[in-house]
Write a protein that holds these residues in place. Structure first.
Motif, short mmCIF file in Angstrom:
data_model
loop_
_atom_site.label_atom_id
_atom_site.label_comp_id
_atom_site.label_asym_id
_atom_site.label_seq_id
_atom_site.Cartn_x
_atom_site.Cartn_y
_atom_site.Cartn_z
N LEU A 1 -90.21 0.96 -31.06
CA LEU A 1 -89.23 1.90 -30.53
C LEU A 1 -88.42 2.59 -31.62
N PRO A 2 -87.79 1.84 -32.53
CA PRO A 2 -87.02 2.52 -33.58
C PRO A 2 -87.90 3.34 -34.52
N GLN A 3 -89.12 2.88 -34.78
CA GLN A 3 -89.98 3.62 -35.70
C GLN A 3 -90.42 4.94 -35.10
N LEU B 1 -92.67 -13.45 -27.59
CA LEU B 1 -92.43 -13.08 -28.97
C LEU B 1 -93.16 -11.80 -29.32
N SER B 2 -94.41 -11.68 -28.88
CA SER B 2 -95.19 -10.49 -29.18
C SER B 2 -94.56 -9.26 -28.55
N LEU B 3 -94.10 -9.38 -27.29
CA LEU B 3 -93.48 -8.25 -26.62
C LEU B 3 -92.18 -7.86 -27.32
N ALA B 4 -91.37 -8.87 -27.68
CA ALA B 4 -90.10 -8.58 -28.34
C ALA B 4 -90.33 -7.88 -29.68
N LEU B 5 -91.32 -8.36 -30.44
CA LEU B 5 -91.61 -7.74 -31.72
C LEU B 5 -92.16 -6.33 -31.55
N VAL C 1 -82.94 15.31 -29.34
CA VAL C 1 -82.11 14.22 -28.83
C VAL C 1 -82.16 14.20 -27.31
N SER C 2 -81.27 13.45 -26.71
CA SER C 2 -81.31 13.26 -25.26
C SER C 2 -79.91 13.04 -24.72
N VAL C 3 -79.73 13.40 -23.46
CA VAL C 3 -78.45 13.14 -22.79
C VAL C 3 -78.14 11.65 -22.77
N THR C 4 -79.17 10.81 -22.91
CA THR C 4 -78.94 9.36 -22.86
C THR C 4 -78.11 8.85 -24.03
N HIS C 5 -77.95 9.66 -25.08
CA HIS C 5 -77.11 9.20 -26.20
C HIS C 5 -75.67 8.98 -25.74
N ARG C 6 -75.31 9.61 -24.62
CA ARG C 6 -73.93 9.54 -24.14
C ARG C 6 -73.59 8.18 -23.52
N ILE C 7 -74.61 7.41 -23.13
CA ILE C 7 -74.34 6.20 -22.34
C ILE C 7 -74.21 4.94 -23.19
N THR C 8 -74.33 5.07 -24.51
CA THR C 8 -74.32 3.87 -25.34
C THR C 8 -73.59 4.10 -26.65
N THR C 9 -73.31 3.02 -27.34
CA THR C 9 -72.75 3.08 -28.69
C THR C 9 -73.60 2.19 -29.60
N ILE C 10 -73.45 2.40 -30.89
CA ILE C 10 -74.07 1.52 -31.88
C ILE C 10 -72.95 0.83 -32.63
N ARG C 11 -72.87 -0.48 -32.49
CA ARG C 11 -71.81 -1.24 -33.17
C ARG C 11 -72.30 -1.86 -34.48
N ASP C 12 -73.60 -2.07 -34.58
CA ASP C 12 -74.20 -2.65 -35.78
C ASP C 12 -75.44 -1.84 -36.11
N ALA C 13 -75.38 -1.07 -37.19
CA ALA C 13 -76.48 -0.17 -37.52
C ALA C 13 -77.78 -0.91 -37.77
N LYS C 14 -77.71 -2.07 -38.40
CA LYS C 14 -78.94 -2.81 -38.70
C LYS C 14 -79.57 -3.39 -37.44
N ALA C 15 -78.76 -3.61 -36.40
CA ALA C 15 -79.30 -4.14 -35.15
C ALA C 15 -80.29 -3.17 -34.51
N LEU C 16 -80.20 -1.90 -34.88
CA LEU C 16 -81.16 -0.92 -34.39
C LEU C 16 -82.58 -1.32 -34.75
N PHE C 17 -82.74 -2.03 -35.87
CA PHE C 17 -84.06 -2.41 -36.36
C PHE C 17 -84.34 -3.91 -36.26
N ASP D 1 -82.63 -6.20 -33.80
CA ASP D 1 -82.31 -6.81 -32.51
C ASP D 1 -82.79 -5.87 -31.42
N TRP D 2 -83.79 -6.32 -30.65
CA TRP D 2 -84.38 -5.40 -29.68
C TRP D 2 -83.36 -4.93 -28.64
N LYS D 3 -82.30 -5.70 -28.42
CA LYS D 3 -81.26 -5.27 -27.48
C LYS D 3 -80.43 -4.12 -28.05
N GLY D 4 -80.49 -3.95 -29.36
CA GLY D 4 -79.74 -2.87 -30.00
C GLY D 4 -80.61 -1.69 -30.36
#
Length: 293
Positions: free
Chosen positions: A53-55, A43-47, A83-99, A101-104
């Motif tokens: 990361l997003p902050q 739990l501590s690692l996930a939090l 920014v980074s070239v890594t933006h090319r390898i992913t999408t964001i389907r749920d904006a709130k998941a960025l903050f 859901d650690w998988k997002g």
């Protein structure tokens, strides 16, 4: 901690973290590779991942920019999101998941959010004289790799140390994006008419990071032939990232070193998702959705 970030994970997560912190750690099986980890450790690692990361990568720069909006518009400033070239390898389907859901909220999601923010800032305030762009510094040997168990040791670390550009070189693409003549890079529509400020969405890079082999949508992968294309893109990008700095040193800035406009991933132009990321970021940063001007 940035405004509003204390509640970024929501009351339930905050309560869970507090409860976990107050629980005794239980037995420590240091000599057992198969022993279950205590729940509080996971739990501590996930939090930690969820909150930091997003902050660090997105919400902090977003919040600072929003709080400075009045001064930025008044001075007709230019905002550069790194920014980074890594933006090319992913999408964001749920904006709130960025903050939430650690998988997002992995590094690549945050870098895509940075592209969205630069473009959304240009859409919302470009007509008022503010300029906002995204800039990719390329493959740079910074301390970001030192704490990585995969990239901070062995052969890969040796390759990074010898083949990636020093930080002062990587900064040149960002400096160019911040200081170049805006009119000189002005693009036009197919009919020859100039782009309106809200349409003038700019992404800067240089060297191999402007090549067609990287500036395409193969990176997103998928199933079948799309997966094959994604694998090819990934392998070629790793190889080219190691060649970028050596080639630029060999061929000189005239051929390889010039920073220029190039296309980000096509999904970076998604105006709907860009607006959703902007609005979710405003909620978690504790600032109004509408510009503060």
């Amino acid at each position: 901690m940035f405004p509003g970030s204390a509640a970024a994970a929501g009351p339930a997560a905050a309560a869970a973290a507090a409860a976990a912190a107050g629980e005794p750690p239980g037995p420590l099986h240091a000599d057992s590779a198969t022993a279950e980890e205590p729940a509080y450790m996971f739990l501590s690692l996930a939090l930690l991942l969820l909150l930091l990361l997003p902050q660090v990568n997105h919400l902090g720069p977003y919040t600072l920019t929003r709080l400075l909006e009045k001064k930025l518009v008044a001075s007709k400033a230019r905002v550069v999101n790194v920014v980074s070239v890594t933006h090319r390898i992913t999408t964001i389907r749920d904006a709130k998941a960025l903050f939430t859901d650690w998988k997002g909220g992995f590094y690549q999601h945050n870098k895509l959010a940075n592209v969205y923010t630069a473009f959304e800032l240009q859409r919302r305030l470009g007509a008022r004289g503010l300029q906002a762009v995204a800039a990719d510094p390329g493959a740079v040997r910074t301390n970001i790799y030192n704490n990585s168990p995969k990239l901070g040791r062995g052969f890969i670390k040796t390759m990074i140390d010898n083949c990636y550009a020093p930080p002062e070189d990587g900064a040149q693409a960002v400096i160019y994006a911040a200081t170049c003549d805006w009119a000189a890079d002005q693009r036009k529509r197919k009919d020859g008419s100039p782009l309106q400020p809200a349409e003038d969405l700019r992404y800067y890079a240089r060297g191999v990071f402007t090549w067609p082999q990287l500036c395409n949508d193969w990176a997103l992968g998928g199933k079948g032939i799309k997966k094959v294309k994604g694998d090819i893109w990934g392998a070629s990008t790793v190889v080219l990232s190691f060649l970028d700095w050596p080639l630029r040193r060999l061929l000189g800035n005239g051929l390889m070193g010039r920073t220029k406009l190039c296309r980000p991933g096509s999904h970076a132009y998604d105006a709907d998702m860009s607006a959703q990321v902007w609005e979710a970021s405003a909620e978690f940063a504790g600032v109004p959705v509408q510009p503060l001007v």
